[in-house]
Design a protein around this motif. Structure first.
Motif, PDB file in Angstrom:
ATOM      1  N   ALA A 228       0.831  -1.204   0.000  1.00 43.77           N
ATOM      2  CA  ALA A 228       0.000   0.000   0.000  1.00 43.77           C
ATOM      3  C   ALA A 228       0.866   1.255   0.000  1.00 43.77           C
ATOM      4  O   ALA A 228       0.568   2.236  -0.691  1.00 43.77           O
ATOM      5  N   TRP A 229       1.968   1.200   0.775  1.00 41.00           N
ATOM      6  CA  TRP A 229       2.867   2.362   0.791  1.00 41.00           C
ATOM      7  C   TRP A 229       3.482   2.591  -0.587  1.00 41.00           C
ATOM      8  O   TRP A 229       3.559   3.736  -1.060  1.00 41.00           O
ATOM      9  N   LEU A 230       3.925   1.523  -1.239  1.00 41.13           N
ATOM     10  CA  LEU A 230       4.543   1.671  -2.559  1.00 41.13           C
ATOM     11  C   LEU A 230       3.555   2.236  -3.572  1.00 41.13           C
ATOM     12  O   LEU A 230       3.904   3.106  -4.387  1.00 41.13           O
ATOM     13  N   ALA A 231       2.304   1.794  -3.505  1.00 37.81           N
ATOM     14  CA  ALA A 231       1.299   2.304  -4.441  1.00 37.81           C
ATOM     15  C   ALA A 231       1.066   3.803  -4.222  1.00 37.81           C
ATOM     16  O   ALA A 231       1.032   4.579  -5.187  1.00 37.81           O
ATOM     17  N   HIS A 232       0.930   4.216  -2.971  1.00 38.84           N
ATOM     18  CA  HIS A 232       0.719   5.641  -2.696  1.00 38.84           C
ATOM     19  C   HIS A 232       1.973   6.454  -2.996  1.00 38.84           C
ATOM     20  O   HIS A 232       1.882   7.619  -3.439  1.00 38.84           O
ATOM     21  N   PHE A 233       3.147   5.876  -2.769  1.00 40.71           N
ATOM     22  CA  PHE A 233       4.392   6.578  -3.078  1.00 40.71           C
ATOM     23  C   PHE A 233       4.499   6.848  -4.580  1.00 40.71           C
ATOM     24  O   PHE A 233       4.820   7.965  -5.003  1.00 40.71           O
ATOM     25  N   LEU A 234       4.245   5.825  -5.384  1.00 43.32           N
ATOM     26  CA  LEU A 234       4.323   6.005  -6.835  1.00 43.32           C
ATOM     27  C   LEU A 234       3.251   6.972  -7.334  1.00 43.32           C
ATOM     28  O   LEU A 234       3.499   7.764  -8.262  1.00 43.32           O
ATOM     29  N   GLU A 235       2.077   6.904  -6.735  1.00 43.83           N
ATOM     30  CA  GLU A 235       1.017   7.828  -7.139  1.00 43.83           C
ATOM     31  C   GLU A 235       1.413   9.272  -6.847  1.00 43.83           C
ATOM     32  O   GLU A 235       1.261  10.156  -7.702  1.00 43.83           O
ATOM     33  N   ALA A 236       1.934   9.522  -5.638  1.00 44.33           N
ATOM     34  CA  ALA A 236       2.352  10.889  -5.288  1.00 44.33           C
ATOM     35  C   ALA A 236       3.530  11.337  -6.150  1.00 44.33           C
ATOM     36  O   ALA A 236       3.600  12.506  -6.563  1.00 44.33           O
TER      37      ALA A 236
END
Length: 693
Positions: free
Chosen positions: A275-283
């Motif tokens: 979940a962190w990686l997905a939000h990191f890439l999105e940001a």
């Protein structure tokens, strides 16, 4: 079969729309090149913004009290859940009454040592029989009693006093015991001694123990007592029935709902790397797109200006992470949007606003979502109005009106939802107004440090009383007059094609300041007499003098701290034009002279504004030299010939000016020429009368 032509026609139509949109979105000019280290620094700050935005998914539980519920949950089964908030409240209430104290051996040892020192001093005084400084004031009867004791009796009395103190310390000496009660307790401990020995011993004990304590709190024992009392009174619990609504999506999770969700295993306290990686890439993608949009709408964007937008975004994310649900969207979104819109343009301010709104953490409650929408609308209006403000006073009015209107609209909407008291709107409006006014005070520093070109700063730099422009008017008056005429032509041209009129006007005023290094070498400053270039008789040196007015102009721009967009007018208004007169002279002497030796070093215009100035500079002298009988068509033909020659020479390749805009510039220049050559009524001058005595 009938649907096939319709489908193919729709595809062709969509394809044409797609190509037209691509042409619209294609930048009119190439973005400025960045060095590798500049690009790396921008990417690094983008990664920091993405890391800070995605941090809650790496270091915090997915749910916590006060957070907006991301889902709706009903109890799967009946249960009795421990009410942790009520339990903690009961513990806090019991804590003052259940503190367990134990004897502190170190404190007791200190008190025993003080009594030993006191007794040794008294024994030494009694055995010597001489007057000494006494640690305790003794009466005459006590002195005689001590002198009458044998050494064995004195030692025994001292031992009894020490034993009495030991018994009192072993029971615990509470702080704040009154002197009378302490004297009574000491007397009881020494009740088997004779009255004289008892009274003196009690006084010594009071002297060493008064205002002292040998007790300390024991947290472990205190906690055991609290738990024992709670067990006896019963642990507070929450009764949950199967199917009960625990929390609804969009509502705030309270402490009791959090306990129930934790009981059913819905609170995840472990890091969630996926979940962190997905939000990191999105940001990270949002930050990257924002930077691309900034470069799309402001092709001269400098790396420090992109870093300003990213650092502002980083600060907003950090404040929101720190404050959590207390963060105000209005306070966090409006001031940065207004600042960036002033310095980089409305489109750049809106791009930053879009990125900040998309990075706002989800989910949103109904009230927070409404406030975020209002904040985005207010910031968007501020970005649009910022590009139209032409003075600090107008910006000050905007700083007052925006919070007032936002306060009124929020109050009306929240009143309509029946929840006007959930947000302190007045404090928010005052804080927003304070931040906007503080931004106005700090704007000159931000403009200078980050090279921002606000509308008000352009107008301030266009003041003819500025030191550099005053020098130009005094030391090179011909160049100054030429500059004013160029400014009029360029301003009209910029207005005709929708370019930045204020930037063109201000840049035109500074484009020839380099001629201050030698005004007499330029024909507009030469009075009657010989041309210095004729006396020099060296086309190569003359060409170097012409190039020097560009180089010296850049030095003056740095000395007087002109912003980079204005300094770009100095080299780009000449581009790589040919110095035709001196090239002709050189080739008369040596036909093999390469043309490149008699061209300016450039660069060619990289914006529409600098290209307009180049074209106006080329047309000004030609328009002024037209004979009085020239009509408008002939003037247009001459201007068109000059502009097309610049285009064939490749001077406009990077400027982004289209062929249609060139035609608009031709008409604009001719309009200015018509105003310059307007006819005047000839006034008759009466003959002077002869003077008679």
């Amino acid at each position: 079969m009938l649907g096939w032509p319709f489908t193919s026609g729709l595809q062709r139509r969509l394809r044409r729309l797609w190509r037209r949109w691509l042409r619209t979105e294609c930048p009119l000019q190439a973005p400025a090149c960045w060095r590798g280290q500049d690009t790396a620094s921008v990417l690094l700050v983008c990664a920091l913004v993405a890391l800070l935005t995605s941090w809650p998914w790496l270091a915090e539980p997915n749910l916590r009290p006060g957070m907006v519920a991301p889902f709706t949950y009903r109890a799967e089964k009946a249960a009795r859940v421990v009410d942790s908030s009520a339990l903690d409240q009961r513990r806090e209430q019991m804590l003052p009454r259940t503190t367990v104290q134990v004897v502190d051996e170190q404190a007791s040892m200190v008190l025993r040592r003080q009594l030993d020192d006191l007794l040794q001093a008294i024994e030494a005084g009694a055995s010597s029989g001489q007057a000494r400084v006494e640690p305790v004031t003794l009466s005459e009867e006590e002195r005689r009693w001590l002198k009458g004791l044998s050494s064995v009796a004195l030692t025994g009395w001292s031992r009894d006093v020490r034993q009495a103190q030991l018994r009192m310390l072993s029971q615990g000496l509470a702080p704040g015991v009154s002197e009378g009660q302490l004297l009574q307790a000491a007397t009881l401990q020494l009740e088997r001694l004779p009255p004289q020995a008892r009274n003196l011993g009690a006084r010594l004990l009071v002297h060493t123990l008064q205002s002292q304590s040998n007790l300390r709190s024991d947290p472990a024992l205190s906690q055991r007592r609290i738990e024992s009392l709670i067990t006896q009174q019963g642990i507070p619990t929450i009764g949950v029935k199967q199917g009960d609504l625990v929390v609804r999506q969009g509502e705030t999770i309270n402490a009791q709902a959090f306990d129930v969700l934790d009981y059913f295993g819905l609170v995840n306290r472990r890091p969630r790397p996926l979940a962190w990686l997905a939000h990191f890439l999105e940001a990270l993608a949002i930050c990257g797109v924002m930077v691309l949009l900034l470069r799309r709408w402001r092709t001269s964007l400098e790396p420090r200006q992109a870093l300003l937008a990213l650092v502002t975004l980083l600060a907003v994310q950090g404040i929101h992470l720190w404050l959590g649900p207390l963060a105000s969207p209005m306070v966090l979104l409006v001031p940065p949007t207004l600042l960036l819109a002033q310095g980089l343009g409305t489109a750049c301010g809106l791009a930053w606003l879009a990125a900040a709104s998309m990075l706002w953490p989800l989910p949103l409650s109904a009230i927070l979502g409404l406030r975020l929408l209002l904040a985005a609308a207010t910031a968007g209006i501020a970005a649009v109005l910022a590009g139209r403000q032409r003075s600090r006073a107008e910006l000050l009015q905007l700083a007052v009106l925006l919070p007032a209107v936002a306060l009124l609209v929020q109050w009306m909407l929240l009143q309509g939802r029946g929840q006007p008291g959930q947000v302190d709107l007045i404090s928010e409006a005052l804080l927003l107004a304070g931040l906007l006014m503080a931004g106005l005070l700090l704007a000159p520093l931000v403009e200078t440090f980050f090279g921002l070109m606000t509308r008000t700063r352009l107008l301030e730099l266009a003041d003819l009383e500025r030191p550099l422009l005053r020098r130009l008017s005094c030391e090179a008056p011909g160049t100054f007059e030429h500059t004013l005429m160029i400014a009029g032509l360029a301003e009209e041209g910029a207005r005709s094609i929708g370019a930045d009129v204020d930037l063109v006007r201000t840049g035109a005023l500074y484009h020839d300041v380099g001629k201050l290094h030698g005004p007499k070498w330029f024909i507009e400053n030469q009075e009657e007499g010989a041309n210095p270039h004729d006396q020099l008789d060296d086309p190569f040196a003359s060409a170097a003098i012409l190039q020097a007015h560009v180089d010296e102009g850049l030095k003056l721009a740095r000395r007087y701290r002109l912003p980079r967009p204005l300094a770009d007018f100095i080299p780009e208004h000449q581009g790589t034009l040919k110095m035709g007169y001196f090239l002709h002279q050189a080739r008369e002497r040596d036909p093999s002279i390469p043309e490149a030796m008699f061209r300016y070093r450039g660069p060619t215009p990289r914006s529409r504004e600098t290209a307009i100035l180049m074209l106006a500079d080329g047309c000004e002298a030609a328009l002024r030299s037209l004979p009085p009988g020239t009509n408008e068509a002939e003037a247009r033909t001459m201007v068109r010939r000059i502009l097309e020659a610049r285009q064939r020479d490749g001077q406009l390749a990077q400027s982004g000016i289209s062929r249609a805009e060139l035609e608009l510039l031709i008409r604009a220049f001719v309009r200015v020429w018509k105003r310059m050559r307007h006819r005047r009524i000839p006034y008759p001058i009466p003959p002077r009368k002869a003077f008679s005595a």
